[in-house]
Design an enzyme around this catalytic site. Structure first.
Site, mmCIF file in Angstrom:
data_model
loop_
_atom_site.group_PDB
_atom_site.id
_atom_site.type_symbol
_atom_site.label_atom_id
_atom_site.label_comp_id
_atom_site.label_asym_id
_atom_site.label_seq_id
_atom_site.Cartn_x
_atom_site.Cartn_y
_atom_site.Cartn_z
ATOM 1 N N HIS A 1 -19.933 14.213 -26.456
ATOM 2 C CA HIS A 1 -19.552 13.326 -27.565
ATOM 3 C C HIS A 1 -19.511 11.853 -27.174
ATOM 4 O O HIS A 1 -19.727 10.984 -27.996
ATOM 5 C CB HIS A 1 -18.215 13.761 -28.168
ATOM 6 C CG HIS A 1 -17.076 13.784 -27.198
ATOM 7 N ND1 HIS A 1 -16.983 14.712 -26.190
ATOM 8 C CD2 HIS A 1 -16.005 12.984 -27.069
ATOM 9 C CE1 HIS A 1 -15.888 14.488 -25.508
ATOM 10 N NE2 HIS A 1 -15.279 13.431 -26.004
ATOM 11 N N TYR B 1 0.837 -1.202 0.000
ATOM 12 C CA TYR B 1 0.000 0.000 0.000
ATOM 13 C C TYR B 1 0.874 1.256 0.000
ATOM 14 O O TYR B 1 0.626 2.188 -0.754
ATOM 15 C CB TYR B 1 -0.926 -0.004 1.227
ATOM 16 C CG TYR B 1 -1.991 1.071 1.166
ATOM 17 C CD1 TYR B 1 -3.277 0.787 0.714
ATOM 18 C CD2 TYR B 1 -1.706 2.380 1.566
ATOM 19 C CE1 TYR B 1 -4.243 1.769 0.647
ATOM 20 C CE2 TYR B 1 -2.678 3.367 1.496
ATOM 21 C CZ TYR B 1 -3.937 3.072 1.040
ATOM 22 O OH TYR B 1 -4.892 4.042 0.968
ATOM 23 N N ALA C 1 1.028 14.409 -22.425
ATOM 24 C CA ALA C 1 0.619 13.090 -22.911
ATOM 25 C C ALA C 1 1.532 12.556 -24.025
ATOM 26 O O ALA C 1 1.899 11.390 -24.031
ATOM 27 C CB ALA C 1 -0.832 13.144 -23.394
ATOM 28 N N PHE D 1 -6.778 20.329 -24.484
ATOM 29 C CA PHE D 1 -7.512 19.092 -24.766
ATOM 30 C C PHE D 1 -8.872 19.152 -24.060
ATOM 31 O O PHE D 1 -9.041 19.874 -23.083
ATOM 32 C CB PHE D 1 -6.705 17.874 -24.296
ATOM 33 C CG PHE D 1 -7.402 16.586 -24.635
ATOM 34 C CD1 PHE D 1 -7.593 16.203 -25.946
ATOM 35 C CD2 PHE D 1 -7.912 15.762 -23.633
ATOM 36 C CE1 PHE D 1 -8.272 15.031 -26.265
ATOM 37 C CE2 PHE D 1 -8.579 14.586 -23.945
ATOM 38 C CZ PHE D 1 -8.763 14.222 -25.258
ATOM 39 N N ASP D 2 -9.856 18.371 -24.535
ATOM 40 C CA ASP D 2 -11.226 18.531 -24.009
ATOM 41 C C ASP D 2 -11.369 18.208 -22.520
ATOM 42 O O ASP D 2 -12.132 18.874 -21.821
ATOM 43 C CB ASP D 2 -12.268 17.778 -24.846
ATOM 44 C CG ASP D 2 -11.971 16.323 -25.044
ATOM 45 O OD1 ASP D 2 -10.798 15.955 -24.977
ATOM 46 O OD2 ASP D 2 -12.905 15.541 -25.274
ATOM 47 N N ASP E 1 0.977 19.862 -20.407
ATOM 48 C CA ASP E 1 0.138 18.679 -20.565
ATOM 49 C C ASP E 1 0.965 17.779 -21.475
ATOM 50 O O ASP E 1 1.110 18.036 -22.662
ATOM 51 C CB ASP E 1 -1.207 19.070 -21.197
ATOM 52 C CG ASP E 1 -2.058 17.843 -21.507
ATOM 53 O OD1 ASP E 1 -1.533 16.717 -21.457
ATOM 54 O OD2 ASP E 1 -3.243 18.026 -21.819
ATOM 55 N N LYS F 1 -0.491 7.284 -23.351
ATOM 56 C CA LYS F 1 0.062 7.624 -24.668
ATOM 57 C C LYS F 1 1.564 7.325 -24.646
ATOM 58 O O LYS F 1 1.963 6.192 -24.857
ATOM 59 C CB LYS F 1 -0.206 9.100 -24.994
ATOM 60 C CG LYS F 1 -1.655 9.390 -25.372
ATOM 61 C CD LYS F 1 -2.489 9.714 -24.189
ATOM 62 C CE LYS F 1 -3.845 10.241 -24.532
ATOM 63 N NZ LYS F 1 -4.705 10.344 -23.344
#
Ligand code: F0G
Length: 459
Positions: free
Chosen positions: A450, A72, A217, A124-125, A215, A258
């Site tokens: 979407h 843990y 990714a 990004f969304d 960001d 990614k």
């Protein structure tokens, strides 16, 4: 004759593709309310919905699965991953999360409040969603060239420094908790940001005392483009370029699905002790204890190995060459695509592909559905449906680009799969004038519509 490039791996395990007929697919997509997210994977032959969490892990990553330490607190897998991230990025603090949007949720809980502004390059969304959910606003400062698919620019993900400065100059600085630079910029078409632009953005942020976060990714793909397109980087390794990119920032959020080449995972890495401490509290509340944050020990081990492989030049070269092979074939067939090609995906320009369909009837979605029906290929709409409604007026937002994204999973498909996709699109393109009507919305969710939207075919 020059030898062609080859993939720097061979195949140890395969997964069958279930074939289907045109009639079956017409029936399935209708049942799915014309939403490609509602299809089951066995109804799809080539799945280019996303490159996120869909890559193939290496034998060394699978070996890490066996070595996972599931303690843990303080597991050796956590330590392994933290050391890898700190070595790659230079950020001393590291917090694992279950995926990228979870990292955004934790970081923004610590930093973003109502009425704030968060400038960046086409967020990004999920990033935008987390900003708007907090009643703050994402301000897009991407260069104008990014919005014209026919203009060549080697770094279409770049921030327009004048636009950024304007936002920083004309607003109270306490309303701007951070600037976010997305590398590569997914929303702009998988387009990279140059090192020069990163330096300039960082200098502006420093002048206004606003922290700069990445960001990240697809940070490794961004580094590949810097190495191959920007003067002065040809002789640097990807890992050296990555280190320099992050040296200009205060922290990063990461979707490890990614450029971590794992099926699930994410993290935050940063420099500031105070922000780290705030994030720790939110991480424990939302994700899990700070030495696992929603990931199993074995997954953290596989991610550590994946980050190392994703930042090797040979891997990146074969990955990006594969994506570009598809793009090049489409160009040869005259199919309108975003240029230059993105790192992880090829984007079809639906405004040019199906101009006879009215924008109110969702051109890109109509094209994505046609591609599925014709050949069992699943792409994704990056257009009006994804852009959602304006949070205040509730009117549809019509973005400048109306695209279908064909995202290529890492190490998953072969060149003959790419050829199949190219020929399917050639055939659709040749009969494009027959497409006149699109779709209308039957039901939609109030945010992120979407994923679950239900559509009706118009005749
Ligand atoms: N940032 C970028 C640039 C992304 O592309 C994504 C995800 C995220 C953040 C969120 O990460 O999915 O791990 O929570 N993009 C996926 C895609 C969904 O298909 O492009 P996540």
């Amino acid at each position: 004759m020059q030898l062609p490039f080859i993939e720097p791996y061979k195949i140890k395990m395969v997964e069958s593709i279930k074939r289907s007929t045109l009639e079956e697919r017409k029936h399935w997509i209708k049942e799915a309310h014309y939403n490609l997210f509602n299809l089951t994977s066995d109804q799809v032959m080539i799945d280019l919905l996303t490159d996120s969490g869909t890559g193939a892990m290496s034998d060394k990553q699978w070996a890490e699965i066996m070595l996972g330490d599931e303690s843990y607190a303080g597991s050796s897998s956590f330590v392994k991953l933290k050391d890898r991230v700190t070595n790659l990025t230079g950020f001393p603090y590291f917090i694992p999360t279950h995926q990228g949007r979870a990292a955004e949720n934790v970081l923004f809980s610590a930093l973003v409040k109502a009425n704030d502004l968060v400038p960046g390059n086409s967020h990004f969304d999920t990033t935008k969603g987390h900003i708007e959910f907090r009643k703050a606003t994402a301000v897009d400062c991407t260069i104008d060239e990014a919005f014209d698919t026919s203009v060549y620019h080697p770094f279409k993900g770049n921030v327009d420094i004048k636009k950024l400065e304007e936002v920083l100059r004309s607003n109270p600085i306490e309303k701007i908790p951070l600037v976010i630079l997305t590398v590569t910029c997914n929303t702009a078409g998988g387009q990279p940001v140059s090192m020069q632009n990163i330096r300039e953005v960082a200098a502006v942020c420093k002048r206004y005392k606003v922290p700069l976060y990445f960001d990240s990714a697809r940070f490794a793909e961004n580094a590949y483009f810097i190495k191959t397109r920007e003067d002065g980087f040809a002789n640097q390794s990807i890992k050296e370029i990555v280190k320099e990119m992050f040296s200009y920032g205060d922290g990063m959020t990461m979707s490890a699905k990614k450029d971590g080449i794992v099926n699930m995972g994410g993290f935050i890495a940063l420099r500031d002790t105070e922000v780290y401490q705030k994030c720790v509290t939110f991480n424990i509340m939302y994700e899990g204890f700070i030495t696992y944050g929603g990931m199993s020990g074995r997954d953290m081990g596989a991610l550590s190995q994946g980050l190392d492989e994703a930042t090797e030049f040979d891997f990146l070269e074969s990955r990006i060459q594969q994506v570009h092979y598809l793009g090049q074939r489409l160009v040869e067939f005259g199919v309108p695509v975003q240029q230059p090609f993105g790192g992880h995906a090829i984007y079809l320009d639906a405004n040019k592909f199906v101009p006879n369909i009215s924008p109110e009837e969702f051109r890109a979605q109509s094209l994505a559905i046609e591609l599925y029906i014709t050949a069992g290929i699943r792409g994704v709409e990056v257009g009006t449906i994804l852009a959602d409604r304006d949070p205040i007026t509730r009117n549809n937002r019509y973005p400048k680009l109306e695209l279908v994204r064909l995202a290529i999973p890492r190490r998953t498909y072969s060149l003959s799969h790419m050829e199949y996709v190219a020929v399917a699109l050639k055939n659709i393109y040749e009969t494009r004038h027959e497409a006149k009507r699109g779709y209308s919305i039957k039901w939609e969710a109030p945010i992120m519509r979407h994923f679950t939207v239900q559509l009706e075919k118009l005749v």
